[in-house]
Design an enzyme around this catalytic site. Structure first.
Site, PDB file in Angstrom:
ATOM      1  N   GLY A  10       6.977  -5.454   5.708  1.00 37.60           N
ATOM      2  CA  GLY A  10       7.353  -3.987   5.145  1.00 37.60           C
ATOM      3  C   GLY A  10       7.318  -3.022   6.078  1.00 37.60           C
ATOM      4  O   GLY A  10       6.894  -1.950   6.058  1.00 37.60           O
ATOM      5  N   GLY A  11       7.962  -3.438   7.250  1.00 40.23           N
ATOM      6  CA  GLY A  11       8.162  -2.462   8.354  1.00 40.23           C
ATOM      7  C   GLY A  11       9.017  -1.550   8.253  1.00 40.23           C
ATOM      8  O   GLY A  11       9.157  -0.405   9.122  1.00 40.23           O
ATOM      9  N   GLY A  13       9.081   0.305   5.730  1.00 43.32           N
ATOM     10  CA  GLY A  13       8.296   1.344   4.607  1.00 43.32           C
ATOM     11  C   GLY A  13       7.848   2.535   5.298  1.00 43.32           C
ATOM     12  O   GLY A  13       7.656   2.712   6.415  1.00 43.32           O
ATOM     13  N   GLY A  16       4.596   1.412   7.134  1.00 37.35           N
ATOM     14  CA  GLY A  16       5.065   0.211   7.925  1.00 37.35           C
ATOM     15  C   GLY A  16       5.860   0.762   9.109  1.00 37.35           C
ATOM     16  O   GLY A  16       5.687   0.096  10.267  1.00 37.35           O
ATOM     17  N   ARG A  35      13.805  -9.259   5.558  1.00 39.29           N
ATOM     18  CA  ARG A  35      13.845 -10.083   4.481  1.00 39.29           C
ATOM     19  C   ARG A  35      15.392  -9.923   4.031  1.00 39.29           C
ATOM     20  O   ARG A  35      16.070  -8.919   4.086  1.00 39.29           O
ATOM     21  CB  ARG A  35      13.254  -9.328   3.273  1.00 39.29           C
ATOM     22  CG  ARG A  35      11.597  -9.454   3.463  1.00 39.29           C
ATOM     23  CD  ARG A  35      10.662  -8.746   2.356  1.00 39.29           C
ATOM     24  NE  ARG A  35      11.386  -7.417   1.983  1.00 39.29           N
ATOM     25  CZ  ARG A  35      11.865  -6.695   0.951  1.00 39.29           C
ATOM     26  NH1 ARG A  35      12.119  -7.889  -0.234  1.00 39.29           N
ATOM     27  NH2 ARG A  35      12.233  -5.628   0.689  1.00 39.29           N
ATOM     28  N   LYS A 138      -5.320  -4.745  -5.491  1.00 41.87           N
ATOM     29  CA  LYS A 138      -5.650  -5.032  -4.052  1.00 41.87           C
ATOM     30  C   LYS A 138      -7.074  -5.751  -3.999  1.00 41.87           C
ATOM     31  O   LYS A 138      -7.100  -6.580  -3.109  1.00 41.87           O
ATOM     32  CB  LYS A 138      -5.854  -3.447  -3.431  1.00 41.87           C
ATOM     33  CG  LYS A 138      -4.655  -3.066  -3.295  1.00 41.87           C
ATOM     34  CD  LYS A 138      -4.821  -1.286  -2.540  1.00 41.87           C
ATOM     35  CE  LYS A 138      -3.476  -0.885  -2.470  1.00 41.87           C
ATOM     36  NZ  LYS A 138      -3.466   0.646  -1.792  1.00 41.87           N
ATOM     37  N   HIS A 270      -4.861   8.750  -9.659  1.00 43.33           N
ATOM     38  CA  HIS A 270      -5.474   8.557  -8.355  1.00 43.33           C
ATOM     39  C   HIS A 270      -5.791  10.017  -8.033  1.00 43.33           C
ATOM     40  O   HIS A 270      -6.662  10.185  -7.190  1.00 43.33           O
ATOM     41  CB  HIS A 270      -4.351   7.855  -7.264  1.00 43.33           C
ATOM     42  CG  HIS A 270      -4.110   6.473  -7.748  1.00 43.33           C
ATOM     43  ND1 HIS A 270      -3.014   5.788  -6.932  1.00 43.33           N
ATOM     44  CD2 HIS A 270      -4.548   5.617  -8.673  1.00 43.33           C
ATOM     45  CE1 HIS A 270      -3.005   4.818  -7.322  1.00 43.33           C
ATOM     46  NE2 HIS A 270      -3.789   4.574  -8.321  1.00 43.33           N
TER      47      HIS A 270
HETATM   48  N1  LIG Z   1      -3.352   6.637   0.990  1.00 43.58           N
HETATM   49  C1  LIG Z   1      -2.278   7.447   0.368  1.00 43.58           C
HETATM   50  O1  LIG Z   1      -2.228   8.504  -0.115  1.00 43.58           O
HETATM   51  C2  LIG Z   1      -1.332   6.366  -0.079  1.00 43.58           C
HETATM   52  C3  LIG Z   1       0.008   6.802  -0.250  1.00 43.58           C
HETATM   53  C4  LIG Z   1       0.967   5.937  -0.307  1.00 43.58           C
HETATM   54  C5  LIG Z   1       0.832   4.527  -0.287  1.00 43.58           C
HETATM   55  N2  LIG Z   1      -0.153   4.137  -0.028  1.00 43.58           N
HETATM   56  C6  LIG Z   1      -0.448   2.648   0.232  1.00 43.58           C
HETATM   57  O2  LIG Z   1       0.286   2.336   1.302  1.00 43.58           O
HETATM   58  C7  LIG Z   1       0.748   0.994   1.257  1.00 43.58           C
HETATM   59  C8  LIG Z   1       2.294   1.022   1.364  1.00 43.58           C
HETATM   60  O3  LIG Z   1       2.736   1.810   0.802  1.00 43.58           O
HETATM   61  P1  LIG Z   1       4.165   2.631   1.217  1.00 43.58           P
HETATM   62  O4  LIG Z   1       4.469   3.951   0.387  1.00 43.58           O
HETATM   63  O5  LIG Z   1       4.234   2.909   2.892  1.00 43.58           O
HETATM   64  O6  LIG Z   1       5.274   1.631   0.848  1.00 43.58           O
HETATM   65  P2  LIG Z   1       6.807   1.813   0.568  1.00 43.58           P
HETATM   66  O7  LIG Z   1       7.462   2.675   1.619  1.00 43.58           O
HETATM   67  O8  LIG Z   1       7.155   2.103  -0.920  1.00 43.58           O
HETATM   68  O9  LIG Z   1       7.173   0.220   0.943  1.00 43.58           O
HETATM   69  C9  LIG Z   1       7.091  -0.579   1.875  1.00 43.58           C
HETATM   70  C10 LIG Z   1       7.796  -1.919   1.774  1.00 43.58           C
HETATM   71  O10 LIG Z   1       7.549  -2.711   1.062  1.00 43.58           O
HETATM   72  C11 LIG Z   1       8.398  -3.731   1.056  1.00 43.58           C
HETATM   73  N3  LIG Z   1       8.950  -4.037  -0.182  1.00 43.58           N
HETATM   74  C12 LIG Z   1       9.307  -3.196  -1.411  1.00 43.58           C
HETATM   75  N4  LIG Z   1       9.540  -4.072  -2.321  1.00 43.58           N
HETATM   76  C13 LIG Z   1       9.297  -5.256  -1.885  1.00 43.58           C
HETATM   77  C14 LIG Z   1       9.728  -6.838  -2.585  1.00 43.58           C
HETATM   78  N5  LIG Z   1      10.042  -6.699  -3.738  1.00 43.58           N
HETATM   79  N6  LIG Z   1       9.377  -7.899  -1.949  1.00 43.58           N
HETATM   80  C15 LIG Z   1       9.055  -7.653  -0.584  1.00 43.58           C
HETATM   81  N7  LIG Z   1       8.622  -6.495   0.117  1.00 43.58           N
HETATM   82  C16 LIG Z   1       8.850  -5.154  -0.621  1.00 43.58           C
HETATM   83  C17 LIG Z   1       9.509  -3.168   1.647  1.00 43.58           C
HETATM   84  O11 LIG Z   1       9.456  -3.604   3.312  1.00 43.58           O
HETATM   85  P3  LIG Z   1      10.975  -4.480   4.116  1.00 43.58           P
HETATM   86  O12 LIG Z   1      12.068  -4.151   3.151  1.00 43.58           O
HETATM   87  O13 LIG Z   1      10.734  -3.878   5.355  1.00 43.58           O
HETATM   88  O14 LIG Z   1      10.441  -5.895   3.939  1.00 43.58           O
HETATM   89  C18 LIG Z   1       9.279  -1.712   1.849  1.00 43.58           C
HETATM   90  O15 LIG Z   1       9.844  -1.028   2.785  1.00 43.58           O
HETATM   91  C19 LIG Z   1       0.425   0.700  -0.220  1.00 43.58           C
HETATM   92  O16 LIG Z   1      -0.899  -0.094  -0.216  1.00 43.58           O
HETATM   93  C20 LIG Z   1       0.051   1.708  -0.972  1.00 43.58           C
HETATM   94  O17 LIG Z   1      -0.919   1.826  -2.099  1.00 43.58           O
HETATM   95  C21 LIG Z   1      -1.449   4.995   0.049  1.00 43.58           C
END
Ligand SMILES: NC(=O)c1ccc[n+]([C@@H]2O[C@H](COP(=O)([O-])OP(=O)(O)OC[C@H]3O[C@@H](n4cnc5c(N)ncnc54)[C@H](OP(=O)(O)O)[C@@H]3O)[C@@H](O)[C@H]2O)c1
Length: 312
Positions: A10-11, A13, A16, A35, A138, A270
């Site tokens: 997920g790099g 993201g 990531g 991927r 989770k 949330h």
């Molecule tokens: N604390 C907070 O305020 C907060 C806010 C937002 C998120 N979070 C948490 O942070 C974590 C990451 O969230 P994010 O917002 O950084 O994620 P994101 O940017 O939406 O996505 C991260 C990555 O997930 C991979 N992905 C998406 N669909 C996929 C699929 N069908 N199969 C395989 N890989 C897939 C892709 O990676 P690749 O294309 O590189 O493989 C994508 O770049 C989550 O657990 C989320 O709940 C927390």
């Protein structure tokens, strides 16, 4: 450990890409899963190759191809997954069960950090529908990790600053208004706001630390434990102007979910637990956890005021 080998899944993201940067900055051998499904998504492909230019190794692997995941995790000591888990974007948390199977089969991984980076799901058994799905999923992943006997660290990163500070803690806003703000309840419940790159740095520090083995790492920068009203005050000081304030009760907030799209409702729950209940800061860290700023005092974290200067 010198020459630690780290795979980031997920790099490309939001969190990531910062993890990749932090791992490279720490001098670790950094592998990033590529991927095939991203196809001709030019932004992602360009980003992956920018990581390669900075020294990362790209590893091909798909969640639809078990052996490719096994081969990828066999290359490394630590796996960090940052797969998506925000419904307004995409929610793929349970896909990680495939990664858990691959790590179990490979048998070499010394630490796995699943995609968490938010509220500690173990403390959210009481969470309301439909937002609880994030915490429930989770916890399903945690159970699989622990049943497989995989060494782990869970990162409870609290609020990504970009979402919460950008919106003065209001859902659906990511740029602070210079005119008005809606205060949630009395606005006095404490939240915890963390710069996203700091989250990545604390995460990377934790992966080779015996103190974080099989623990939850809570990131609680002391100066960033603030109520919504305190966040608004910092913003008002920066812009030299007082905002017009109205307030919304918990009941009004929850009833305003009606008719909203599902993914919006998930996000609202949330915010409800963070802003009306104070779920991030209303407990002491117990034996199962450790606090990142105490473990790594050498990291100079970004304060809320420093973070918000970008919006002025
Ligand atoms: N604390 C907070 O305020 C907060 C806010 C937002 C998120 N979070 C948490 O942070 C974590 C990451 O969230 P994010 O917002 O950084 O994620 P994101 O940017 O939406 O996505 C991260 C990555 O997930 C991979 N992905 C998406 N669909 C996929 C699929 N069908 N199969 C395989 N890989 C897939 C892709 O990676 P690749 O294309 O590189 O493989 C994508 O770049 C989550 O657990 C989320 O709940 C927390």
């Amino acid at each position: 450990m010198e020459n630690l080998r780290v795979l980031i899944v997920g790099g490309t993201g939001y969190i990531g890409k910062r993890l990749v940067k932090a791992s490279l900055a720490q001098g670790y051998q950094t592998f990033v899963l590529h991927r095939p499904e991203i196809g001709v998504d030019i932004e992602k492909v360009q980003l992956l190759f920018s990581f390669k230019e900075k020294g990362a190794k790209l590893v091909s692997g798909s969640f639809n191809d078990h052996q490719s995941l096994v081969n990828a995790v066999k290359l490394v000591d630590v796996v960090i997954c940052a797969i998506s888990g925000v419904h307004v974007r995409s929610h793929q948390i349970l896909l990680q069960l495939k990664l858990v199977d691959a790590i179990k089969e490979a048998g070499n991984v010394k630490r796995f950090l699943p995609s968490e980076f938010g509220t500690d799901p173990a403390r959210m058994a009481h969470a309301l529908e439909p937002g609880r799905i994030t915490f429930d999923d989770k916890m399903v992943v945690r159970k699989a990790i622990q049943e497989a006997g995989i060494p782990f660290t869970y990162i409870s990163a609290n609020c990504f600053a970009g979402y919460f500070l950008g919106g003065l803690c209001q859902i659906g806003h990511i740029i602070p208004s210079t005119d008005s703000v809606v205060i949630y309840g009395d606005g006095n419940e404490k939240g915890i706001y963390v710069d996203e790159y700091d989250i990545a740095m604390y995460t990377i520090k934790s992966i080779d630390d015996p103190r974080t083995l099989n623990k939850t790492v809570y990131i609680r920068p002391p100066e960033n434990i603030l109520s919504q009203r305190e966040v608004v005050q910092i913003w008002e000081k920066l812009i030299g102007k007082e905002l017009q304030k109205t307030s919304i009760s918990a009941e009004q907030f929850l009833s305003s979910m009606e008719g909203q799209p599902y993914e919006q409702q998930v996000g609202m729950i949330h915010y409800y637990h963070v802003c009306f209940e104070g779920c991030l800061a209303n407990f002491e860290i117990g034996e199962e956890g450790v606090e990142a700023c105490e473990l790594y005092p050498d990291i100079k974290y970004t304060t809320v005021e420093e973070y918000m200067k970008r919006y002025v």
